[in-house]
Every structure is written in structure tokens, then in C-alpha cells.
Write a protein that holds these residues in place. Sequence first.
Motif, PDB file in Angstrom:
ATOM      1  N   GLU A  28       4.026  -2.386  -5.002  1.00  0.00           N
ATOM      2  CA  GLU A  28       4.598  -2.778  -3.714  1.00  0.00           C
ATOM      3  C   GLU A  28       5.792  -1.895  -3.350  1.00  0.00           C
ATOM      4  O   GLU A  28       6.085  -1.670  -2.171  1.00  0.00           O
ATOM      5  N   ALA A  29       6.493  -1.378  -4.367  1.00  0.00           N
ATOM      6  CA  ALA A  29       7.619  -0.485  -4.103  1.00  0.00           C
ATOM      7  C   ALA A  29       7.155   0.821  -3.468  1.00  0.00           C
ATOM      8  O   ALA A  29       7.893   1.442  -2.702  1.00  0.00           O
ATOM      9  N   VAL A  30       5.925   1.227  -3.768  1.00  0.00           N
ATOM     10  CA  VAL A  30       5.395   2.458  -3.172  1.00  0.00           C
ATOM     11  C   VAL A  30       5.318   2.320  -1.654  1.00  0.00           C
ATOM     12  O   VAL A  30       5.764   3.198  -0.907  1.00  0.00           O
ATOM     13  N   ILE A  31       4.766   1.196  -1.175  1.00  0.00           N
ATOM     14  CA  ILE A  31       4.657   1.008   0.275  1.00  0.00           C
ATOM     15  C   ILE A  31       6.037   0.818   0.890  1.00  0.00           C
ATOM     16  O   ILE A  31       6.310   1.278   2.002  1.00  0.00           O
ATOM     17  N   ASP A  32       6.953   0.166   0.164  1.00  0.00           N
ATOM     18  CA  ASP A  32       8.319   0.023   0.669  1.00  0.00           C
ATOM     19  C   ASP A  32       8.978   1.387   0.830  1.00  0.00           C
ATOM     20  O   ASP A  32       9.711   1.630   1.797  1.00  0.00           O
ATOM     21  N   LEU A  33       8.729   2.293  -0.114  1.00  0.00           N
ATOM     22  CA  LEU A  33       9.309   3.637  -0.032  1.00  0.00           C
ATOM     23  C   LEU A  33       8.724   4.409   1.139  1.00  0.00           C
ATOM     24  O   LEU A  33       9.441   5.090   1.878  1.00  0.00           O
TER      25      LEU A  33
END
Length: 462
Positions: free
Chosen positions: A134-139
Amino acid sequence: MAVHPATETIAAIATAPGTGGIGIIRVSGPDALPLLRKVFVPRTPRSHFTSHTLYYGAIVNRQGQTLDEALAVYMRAPQTYTREDVVELHCHGSYLVLQDIIRTLITWGCRLAEPGEFTKRAFLAGRIDLTRAEAVIDLLQAQTDAGARLAVSQLQGQLFDRLEAIRQRLVEYLALLELAIDFPDDDVEIFDSRQIAARLQPEVIAPLEHLIALAEQGRIVREGVKAVIVGRPNVGKSSLLNALLREERALVTSVPGTTRDTVEERIDINGIPVHLVDTAGIRRHEDPVEALGIERARQKLAEADLVLLVVDAQAGLTPRDRELYESVREKSHLVVLNKRDLVNDEQVAVLASAFAAAVAVPVSARQGEGIEALQQAIYQAIIVGSEFTDQIACAPNTRHRAVLARTLAACRRFGEAMAAGAPVDLLAVEVQSALDDLGDIIGLTTPDEVLDAVFSRFCIGK
């Protein structure tokens, strides 16, 4: 997203749509290397490709026609993003050329990747947990430096580490409970409820409460807030928008009612995305077109996280200003005393005293005076009461917050049951419930429909 067997090889354009200097096509799966041999002709003929090495050559279609010059790299599993064999083709950034290459790869038997499928394969292969995914999409979607830093910290595992520390404590409690269930007649007290009760608050409940408190800060950094500019016609709302943006975004004239529709732009204030909405001047008597703009202004006002009520300092406080103030005072708001350059300090002080219950900021939108002070007032209005820090190490997102709330409720029930002297098998049920919820966050017990919803937010190629 449908779950496809790992035997399938997928391909997608990994760079953003549009024309660019470089366009990258990513291929992942068991046939990645055979596909490379079919579509890539290296300038220097070779019998094999060394992993993680760039080669120069040409991309060709099934008829042997050259589609583009390119650099190609083969990356052997498991040292790849997906832990599968991966090939990347670094081509010229022509969308037509990239589409031709994708079509050629598909004719050789691979499949077009679905949104987020590369990252989903990385998750399913155990390379990353769900919080990192989920951090990938947040980034990718970060709107400010603070949002990007928050995503990177989560990508590095800071949120996972905190959750895992809590989970390990619960695993320890459950192990003791299961031993007590298996050996009920043992002379030694296996599960000491008083000792565990003393540990529960500092080891589990307090950390969960802290993470839940951070979630609202994370929402602000990730999504930002909506600040709606309202006021009577011709008080300088559009000029204020332009001053905050430092560009001529909104049309400004001396004619009241120039703004007939909302104008929306985004600025970064101390790392927080602030979505500014300039609205039509609100008044009673208006033509039909202006009436539509005023109705939309009222709709935006209802959606606002923060209201900037603009008052003409030269004209002074009018009955309509008072009416507008009464309509917004229950929301988070600031009063902006515009045209400060046309009045003296005493007049400004008198006008500000009329809004004693609010923060009143004098500015001159035309001269750019007081804009920095207004930005700081906006920042303070956003963070008030939240113990906000711009150095958030990690912050759960909306999905995490809901699951953490369930975890916390189960842990509190566990504590209450221990205090009431409940049997160990009932205590074990509450601890297992909390563990299942934490597993939902990091991906150990997450339902397929939740996984599908998470990865569907990704673009194709990531």
C-alpha cells in the motif's frame, strides 16, 4: 482483480502515459527470458544473457521488422521486484511504439498485466507485506514532500515493525493460553492473568491507541484538506486565491459577481496538500447563471474542512458579512481581512474585534502583504488539537485505522475478561480475534476482496 496462476507471464508499459524520452516495458513470469530472446536482437550476438546487465539492440516483431532501438535487461528470480524472472525493455518514449511492442509480446503468448499486478505478485511471493504494498501506491500518489516521506517510511517497514511488535506480544499471550487449555490440571500456573493484565496496557493497548491517533495525521498528509474561500461579491476572493498560488489563476475585475463557478487549485503548506476552492460571491439577488455558481459555492462550503471567510476591510463589517460568519462559525474557519493596504491599523483592529471568537488575519491580496502569515494560520487551523508533527515515522491509512479499531476493541475485551476471571478458552478467543485483525492489515489473513480493492488502486505496470 482475478487471481491468475503464477505460470502466466505478464507485460505492461511501466512508464507514465504520453510522449517521453524513455518508455519502459516490464515483463514478469516464467517465460520472461524466452520472450526476450524472441523480441530482442542484441547488437553483439550472444548465446545467453547475464542477469542484471543492460544490452543494446533492436526490438523486432514476429515478421522480423524492427520496431525500435532499445536497451534490454534480464533479471533472474528471486532478485527481482516480483521474485519471478523479469525483463525490462528501455525504449524510446513513443506511445505508438510501446503499444506495438506490447502487442508483439502478447502474440508470443504473454498477457497484459492488470492494475497493480506486479506489486501483487511481489506481495504473494512474500517479498513485501501488505502495508509495504500500500505504501507503493501512496508514494506514487504523494502530493507533497511530507506525503512522499511518509510513504517511504512505510515502504521501509516502519509501520510493519510496529504492528509486528504488537502481534508478537499477542502471539505470546495466546501461546500461554493454549498451554493452559492443554494442561488444565498442572500444578504450575501457566497463564498468570495478573501479570498479563499488567503488561497488556503498555505492550498492546497503548501502542494501538497511538497508531490510531496517528491515522488522522496520515490522512491529512496523504489526502490534504479542502479550504473553501467564501465571502460577499468583490471582497477579493479571487485575488486571494491568486496571491496564495502566486500566479494569476482566477479572473479578477472590479465588477461584482465575476466568478460564476468554483475555481480549484492545490498548494503545499508545510508539507500538507491544501485544496483551495474559490467560490462565487454569495448574495441574495443574482441572475440565473450567477445563481448556479452561488448554489455550487454553498455545496463546496458544506464539504469544506476549513473555511476562509474574506471580508473587505475598507468597506467594514456589513450585515451580510455577519450572516456569512454565522453560517460558517460551527466549521473550522479563519477570517481574512482583505484590502489591509487601504485602511490604517486602528481600523483593522476594530474590524478584527468584531470576530473575537475567530482568528482574523489582515492581508492585502493585491499587494501580497500578510500572505505568509495567512498560510501559517491555515497550517495551525489544520493541525490544532491533533498534536501534529511533520516528522511522522508511520501512520495507518483509512483501511488500517478501521482494522486497528477492531483490534483494540478485542484487546480491551480480553483485558476486561481477565479482570472478570473468565476461563482461559474464552480469553483465547479474544486474543485470536485481535491477531486475525492485525493479520488483515499486514496481509496474513486479508480477504481476497480486500486484496483486490487494494491493488485495483494501482496503475497498470506497477
